[in-house]
Design a protein around this motif. Structure first.
Motif, PDB file in Angstrom:
ATOM      1  N   ALA A  37       0.861  -1.191   0.000  1.00  0.00           N
ATOM      2  CA  ALA A  37       0.000   0.000   0.000  1.00  0.00           C
ATOM      3  C   ALA A  37       0.891   1.232   0.000  1.00  0.00           C
ATOM      4  CB  ALA A  37      -0.904  -0.001   1.228  1.00  0.00           C
ATOM      5  N   LEU A  38       0.665   2.143  -0.929  1.00  0.00           N
ATOM      6  CA  LEU A  38       1.574   3.286  -1.058  1.00  0.00           C
ATOM      7  C   LEU A  38       0.813   4.553  -1.425  1.00  0.00           C
ATOM      8  CD1 LEU A  38       4.598   4.122  -1.066  1.00  0.00           C
ATOM      9  CD2 LEU A  38       4.612   3.666  -3.518  1.00  0.00           C
ATOM     10  N   SER A  39       1.132   5.622  -0.715  1.00  0.00           N
ATOM     11  CA  SER A  39       0.652   6.947  -1.084  1.00  0.00           C
ATOM     12  C   SER A  39       1.849   7.765  -1.561  1.00  0.00           C
ATOM     13  CB  SER A  39      -0.028   7.631   0.100  1.00  0.00           C
ATOM     14  OG  SER A  39       0.773   7.551   1.257  1.00  0.00           O
ATOM     15  N   MET A  40       1.626   8.674  -2.479  1.00  0.00           N
ATOM     16  CA  MET A  40       2.707   9.490  -3.017  1.00  0.00           C
ATOM     17  C   MET A  40       3.361  10.279  -1.886  1.00  0.00           C
ATOM     18  SD  MET A  40       1.040  10.823  -6.586  1.00  0.00           S
ATOM     19  CE  MET A  40       0.385   9.641  -7.776  1.00  0.00           C
ATOM     20  N   PHE A  41       4.678  10.171  -1.788  1.00  0.00           N
ATOM     21  CA  PHE A  41       5.329  10.848  -0.661  1.00  0.00           C
ATOM     22  C   PHE A  41       5.340  12.354  -0.880  1.00  0.00           C
ATOM     23  CE2 PHE A  41      10.099  10.170  -2.044  1.00  0.00           C
ATOM     24  CZ  PHE A  41       9.814  10.593  -3.311  1.00  0.00           C
ATOM     25  N   PRO A  42       5.273  13.124   0.223  1.00  0.00           N
ATOM     26  CA  PRO A  42       5.101  14.571   0.106  1.00  0.00           C
ATOM     27  C   PRO A  42       6.421  15.319   0.050  1.00  0.00           C
ATOM     28  CG  PRO A  42       4.924  13.957   2.396  1.00  0.00           C
ATOM     29  CD  PRO A  42       5.175  12.677   1.631  1.00  0.00           C
ATOM     30  N   TYR A  43       6.344  16.542  -0.442  1.00  0.00           N
ATOM     31  CA  TYR A  43       7.442  17.481  -0.270  1.00  0.00           C
ATOM     32  C   TYR A  43       7.369  17.992   1.167  1.00  0.00           C
ATOM     33  CZ  TYR A  43      10.631  21.316  -0.660  1.00  0.00           C
ATOM     34  OH  TYR A  43      11.694  22.147  -0.439  1.00  0.00           O
ATOM     35  N   ARG A  72       0.238  -9.665   4.650  1.00  0.00           N
ATOM     36  CA  ARG A  72       1.395  -8.945   5.184  1.00  0.00           C
ATOM     37  C   ARG A  72       1.456  -7.636   4.391  1.00  0.00           C
ATOM     38  NH1 ARG A  72       6.148 -10.368   1.811  1.00  0.00           N
ATOM     39  NH2 ARG A  72       5.432 -11.908   0.304  1.00  0.00           N
ATOM     40  N   VAL A  73       1.504  -6.551   5.105  1.00  0.00           N
ATOM     41  CA  VAL A  73       1.321  -5.239   4.471  1.00  0.00           C
ATOM     42  C   VAL A  73       2.575  -4.395   4.617  1.00  0.00           C
ATOM     43  CG1 VAL A  73       0.011  -3.076   4.565  1.00  0.00           C
ATOM     44  CG2 VAL A  73      -1.182  -5.272   4.785  1.00  0.00           C
ATOM     45  N   LEU A  74       2.966  -3.770   3.521  1.00  0.00           N
ATOM     46  CA  LEU A  74       4.008  -2.741   3.544  1.00  0.00           C
ATOM     47  C   LEU A  74       3.324  -1.408   3.251  1.00  0.00           C
ATOM     48  CD1 LEU A  74       6.915  -1.662   3.561  1.00  0.00           C
ATOM     49  CD2 LEU A  74       7.115  -2.340   1.152  1.00  0.00           C
ATOM     50  N   ASN A  75       3.384  -0.493   4.224  1.00  0.00           N
ATOM     51  CA  ASN A  75       2.780   0.842   4.079  1.00  0.00           C
ATOM     52  C   ASN A  75       3.825   1.871   4.522  1.00  0.00           C
ATOM     53  OD1 ASN A  75       0.966   2.961   3.761  1.00  0.00           O
ATOM     54  ND2 ASN A  75       0.055   2.682   5.778  1.00  0.00           N
ATOM     55  N   PRO A  76       4.773   2.211   3.655  1.00  0.00           N
ATOM     56  CA  PRO A  76       5.913   3.053   4.042  1.00  0.00           C
ATOM     57  C   PRO A  76       5.661   4.538   3.798  1.00  0.00           C
ATOM     58  CG  PRO A  76       6.282   2.170   1.867  1.00  0.00           C
ATOM     59  CD  PRO A  76       4.905   1.716   2.278  1.00  0.00           C
ATOM     60  N   MET A  77       6.582   5.355   4.272  1.00  0.00           N
ATOM     61  CA  MET A  77       6.497   6.803   4.055  1.00  0.00           C
ATOM     62  C   MET A  77       7.904   7.368   3.940  1.00  0.00           C
ATOM     63  SD  MET A  77       5.186   9.708   3.537  1.00  0.00           S
ATOM     64  CE  MET A  77       3.584   9.020   3.220  1.00  0.00           C
ATOM     65  N   GLY A  78       8.030   8.419   3.150  1.00  0.00           N
ATOM     66  CA  GLY A  78       9.312   9.095   2.978  1.00  0.00           C
ATOM     67  C   GLY A  78       9.086  10.526   2.548  1.00  0.00           C
ATOM     68  N   MET A 496      13.644  12.594 -10.935  1.00  0.00           N
ATOM     69  CA  MET A 496      14.564  11.454 -10.902  1.00  0.00           C
ATOM     70  C   MET A 496      14.469  10.738  -9.551  1.00  0.00           C
ATOM     71  SD  MET A 496      16.498  10.955 -13.691  1.00  0.00           S
ATOM     72  CE  MET A 496      18.026  10.191 -13.116  1.00  0.00           C
ATOM     73  N   ASP A 497      14.382  11.508  -8.483  1.00  0.00           N
ATOM     74  CA  ASP A 497      14.330  10.933  -7.139  1.00  0.00           C
ATOM     75  C   ASP A 497      13.031  10.170  -6.907  1.00  0.00           C
ATOM     76  OD1 ASP A 497      16.702  12.502  -6.558  1.00  0.00           O
ATOM     77  OD2 ASP A 497      15.366  14.221  -6.318  1.00  0.00           O
ATOM     78  N   SER A 498      11.919  10.719  -7.425  1.00  0.00           N
ATOM     79  CA  SER A 498      10.613  10.125  -7.148  1.00  0.00           C
ATOM     80  C   SER A 498      10.233   9.049  -8.148  1.00  0.00           C
ATOM     81  CB  SER A 498       9.535  11.214  -7.141  1.00  0.00           C
ATOM     82  OG  SER A 498       9.470  11.883  -8.382  1.00  0.00           O
TER      83      SER A 498
END
Length: 852
Positions: A37-43, A72-78, A496-498
């Protein structure tokens, strides 16, 4: 037990417990099916707005639900942490970009924890951290090694305020920078590009592999890639060996060409320009250089052109035709030249009429008639020598074959998509890891020397990148021959980073590799991606490109990065605007009953618009959470509108969700004191009372409906409605000492858990459980409980409904007619009438046809 719902006291408590128990961390157990599960990481701007709250609440509900369903869930943030705002802060406030960025990250991280979002913070990535951009640089070198990165001089979009180059996608439809708002200029610079055009066909075709993406997004990407099938044709230049190459999708109109047009910056422009036209041509070239690409190509703006004095030869009829330059032709697009066919192209028709150029009709429908506008449909070829009378669609292939036979052209597929310009003339970005040597040329920085670190103690003037002004950083020895050389001073576009961060999350702490392919392949592709529609082209297209390149480099084994995409709508609030001055007025300064400008007394326009500081209609999430709690804010956002639709903020509706959670609190706490019977486990349905059967039907209807709402389109709003119905059924139940009632209480808390995680865990413990509700199994509907013993039968007389009665659900037609005849309702309406006919629709109605 607190008899009153106090969200502030329980939310901080449970956030602390969850953190101590590591409930949100990615499990290592590979026995379970995975869900990424992933949401677009913020500035990291340092503050949260309601758009953030909506985005991350949506992904949190999905992640919590999937955990309870056995995944099994991966829900990360950056953090998408490079970019101009940090550099601008350094210029305006004298704060180093790194310091400003990391302070904002710390602040936003605290706010995310306050929201109770179940992110796995052990997988956190920060794109401006050397341990991340080391691998962004390493990936650039992979592109370079594969022949997919190159440097060339090109006309670029130059932002005169930020003193940097912008990608075409970063220039808005008014020709302004998407960040600074400056009018964009055209400028020739030596730039780095990635060959995304090598993957154009894959990027287009593989959209068919994405059935769970919004059609709108796929169409936007397909249009941006812009595949065109046509012909490459060459027009010899009179008196020269050079030829002008054009691409056309209408080779069938070749005999209607009355001029050719070069881009002003085309290398041939100076060669074909005659002495008497040179001054005029040079003037136009200078004027066009100040225009943005959007200005030059906009359909609603007049086109400017001028003849060069040079002539070209139509290779099919040997006619000499004039060579022009015009602002609407771009050197970077196609061949940088076009053939003018005014009779059969709308833009050419306007241009030819504007400059009195010949218009030759070569395609007609039936009869040749004078043109008042360009004829752009298929038809019959005329004035085309040996091709006369041919259907124009077949004529395309015939013209191409003729061009191939004569050596003046060939079939070609062309794309609107152009290579990705990644050079940025700024400091706060990942340095491009190459060294320019006078002997060896462009030399990649050895992997052992990565990362190429950004220097510290930098002086920011706001005029271009400071990197080129730091000789101690720029001047280095060539890694190949040791000759004095210099570093590349451009940094990389933040996209490039995203474009690969989602590949790093599963192995975020790896210091030896970009990621362990086995770990990343285990989790990829992302099962659910959530973000704004504004990223439909830029970020999503670049991420798809990166994924395909890294697949071809043997690093990953998936074709597409994001299996399913949800583009959430905007959060809007009422805005008050003076239509005369165009200025917005804060809601706090307006009489809601009679909205007028407090300064001028003029009536204000009132409408919903995206929340914005400039519109004075933003709502601070912290204020809402402080007054009502996090769970109420989440419930409002989920209930107010389907996730893909825009959401209109309404304080009354927020209050409504707070009242609902208070009702849930009362129902559960009243059940828990004194301790009640354990939940009903099933198996003895025949001993249940009617009240118990009715309640159990309500319980399992809620389970079934909520499950359906959370599959497919994620209709969170209707799922919340089902929970409200269940809560009402529990409140009205006549069997509150029954195990069925206990089952209903348990079920309500379990269904509520992904939506309002804090109150759910508190209530779960209040009814006597020790383990977190978020570790429980998602309830499954008992379909047998949905079968009703009775049905509602409609009674009609002469087709008009007179009322309803309850009858056994298994009654046959004869029994239904008998129940209807014997009912007080029917007797009352049939008194004194003769029954001529009885129509029975099993399970629905009985209709009496009468006379008298």
């Amino acid at each position: 037990m607190d008899s009153k719902y106090n969200p502030q006291s329980i939310e901080e408590k449970w956030q602390q417990i969850w953190a101590e128990q590591n409930l949100d961390q990615m499990p290592e157990d590979t026995e379970k099916p995975k869900f990424y599960a992933l949401s677009m990481f913020p500035y990291p701007s340092g503050s949260l707005h309601m758009g953030h709250v909506r985005n991350y609440t949506i992904i949190d509900v999905i992640a919590r639900l999937k955990r309870m369903q056995g995944y099994r869930v991966l829900n990360p943030m950056g953090w998408d942490a490079f970019g101009l705002p940090a550099e601008n802060a350094a210029i305006e406030r004298g704060i180093p970009p790194a310091k400003w960025t990391y302070e904002n990250i710390a602040q936003m991280k605290g706010l995310f924890r306050r929201l109770g979002i179940s992110f796995d913070w052990t997988k956190e990535v920060t794109t401006c951290s050397p341990d991340y951009y080391k691998w962004t640089q390493w990936l650039f070198l992979q592109f370079l090694e594969a022949g997919l990165a190159y440097q060339k001089e090109a006309a670029v979009n130059w932002d005169p305020i930020d003193q940097t180059v912008l990608a075409n996608e970063q220039v808005d439809n008014e020709g302004r920078s998407w960040r600074s708002g400056a009018k964009v200029e055209r400028k020739l610079l030596r730039q780095w590009f990635l060959k995304i055009t090598d993957y154009a066909e894959q990027l287009l075709n593989d959209l068919d592999k994405l059935p769970d993406w919004p059609e709108r997004v796929k169409l936007m990407q397909a249009n941006w890639i812009g595949k065109s099938v046509g012909a490459y044709l060459e027009f010899p230049i009179v008196g020269m060996d050079e030829k002008i190459a054009v691409f056309t999708t209408r080779p069938d109109t070749i005999y209607g060409v009355s001029y050719v047009v070069l881009a002003p910056e085309h290398p041939l422009t100076q060669l074909v320009t005659t002495a008497d036209q040179k001054a005029a041509v040079d003037t136009l070239i200078k004027e066009v250089a100040l225009q943005s690409e959007m200005d030059r190509t906009a359909d609603d703006k007049p086109k400017r052109g001028i003849p060069t004095g040079g002539k070209a030869i139509n290779p099919f009829n040997d006619e000499e035709i004039p060579i022009w330059i015009a602002d609407y032709v771009l050197y970077e697009y196609g061949t940088g030249a076009v053939m003018g066919v005014p009779a059969h192209d709308t833009r050419d028709f306007k241009f030819a009429n504007q400059y009195q150029l010949p218009i030759k009709v070569v395609i007609v429908d039936d009869d040749e008639v004078p043109l008042t506008e360009a004829y752009t449909e298929p038809g019959i070829m005329i004035n085309s020598e040996s091709f006369n009378g041919m259907d124009s669609i077949k004529g395309k292939a015939a013209i191409i074959k003729s061009a191939e036979n004569s050596g003046c052209g060939k079939a070609r597929v062309q794309y609107r998509l152009r290579d990705w310009l990644i050079s940025r003339q700024r400091y706060w970005g990942a340095p491009i890891p190459v060294i320019h040597c006078p002997n060896c040329g462009t030399v990649p920085v050895p992997q052992s020397d990565l990362p190429v670190l950004l220097p510290e103690n930098v002086q920011f003037t706001g005029k271009g990148s400071p990197l080129g002004k730091m000789p101690e950083w720029v001047n280095v020895a060539c890694p190949n021959c040791g000759t004095p050389a210099h570093r590349e001073t451009d940094t990389m576009d933040t996209f490039m980073d995203s474009s690969w961060y989602f590949l790093r999350y599963p192995d975020a702490q790896n210091q030896e590799q970009v990621f362990d392919s086995a770990k990343t392949n285990d989790w990829m592709p992302v099962d659910q991606y959530v973000g704004g529609i504004e990223h439909a082209i830029l970020h999503l297209l670049y991420s798809r490109f990166f994924t395909k390149v890294l697949r071809d480099r043997g690093l990953i084994n998936c074709d597409e990065p994001f299996k399913r995409l949800l583009t959430q709508g905007m959060v809007q609030a009422k805005a008050y605007k003076n239509p005369v001055t165009g200025k917005y007025v804060a809601a706090s300064d307006v009489d809601q009953e009679n909205p007028k400008d407090p300064q001028t007394g003029e009536a204000l326009e009132v409408f919903y618009e995206k929340m914005s500081k400039s519109k004075y209609n933003g709502v601070d999430p912290l204020e809402v959470m402080g007054k009502y709690g996090v769970d109420t804010a989440r419930m409002f956002i989920l209930f107010k509108a389907p996730p893909e639709k825009d959401l209109e903020w309404d304080d009354a509706d927020v209050e409504g969700q707070f009242r609902f959670l208070n009702r849930v609190w009362r129902v559960v706490t009243e059940f828990a004191s004194p301790p009640a019977a354990p939940p009903y486990q099933g198996g003895e349905k025949d001993v249940l009372s009617k009240a118990e059967k009715d309640l159990r039907r309500a319980i399992h209807t809620a389970i079934k409906e909520v499950r359906e709402d959370l599959e497919g389109e994620y209709q969170f709003n209707t799922a919340v409605s089902e929970m409200m119905k269940l809560n009402n059924a529990l409140a009205d139940a006549k069997c509150k000492d029954s195990p069925v009632y206990a089952e209903g209480i348990n079920t309500l808390i379990l269904l509520l858990a992904p939506f309002s995680p804090h109150i759910a865990d508190e209530l779960w413990h209040i009814i006597g459980n020790s383990e977190s509700v978020h570790l429980q199994t998602w309830p499954i509907a008992d379909l047998s409980a949905l079968i009703t013993d009775e049905i509602t039968l409609v009674i009609q007389v002469m087709g008009k409904t007179r009322g309803t009665i309850q009858v056994p659900s298994g009654a046959d037609k004869a029994a239904l007619e008998n129940y209807a005849r014997e009912s007080d309702l029917a007797k009352r309406h049939l008194e004194g009438k003769e029954i001529k006919k009885v129509i029975v629709v099993p399970g629905k109605l009985v209709n009496f046809v009468v006379s008298g």
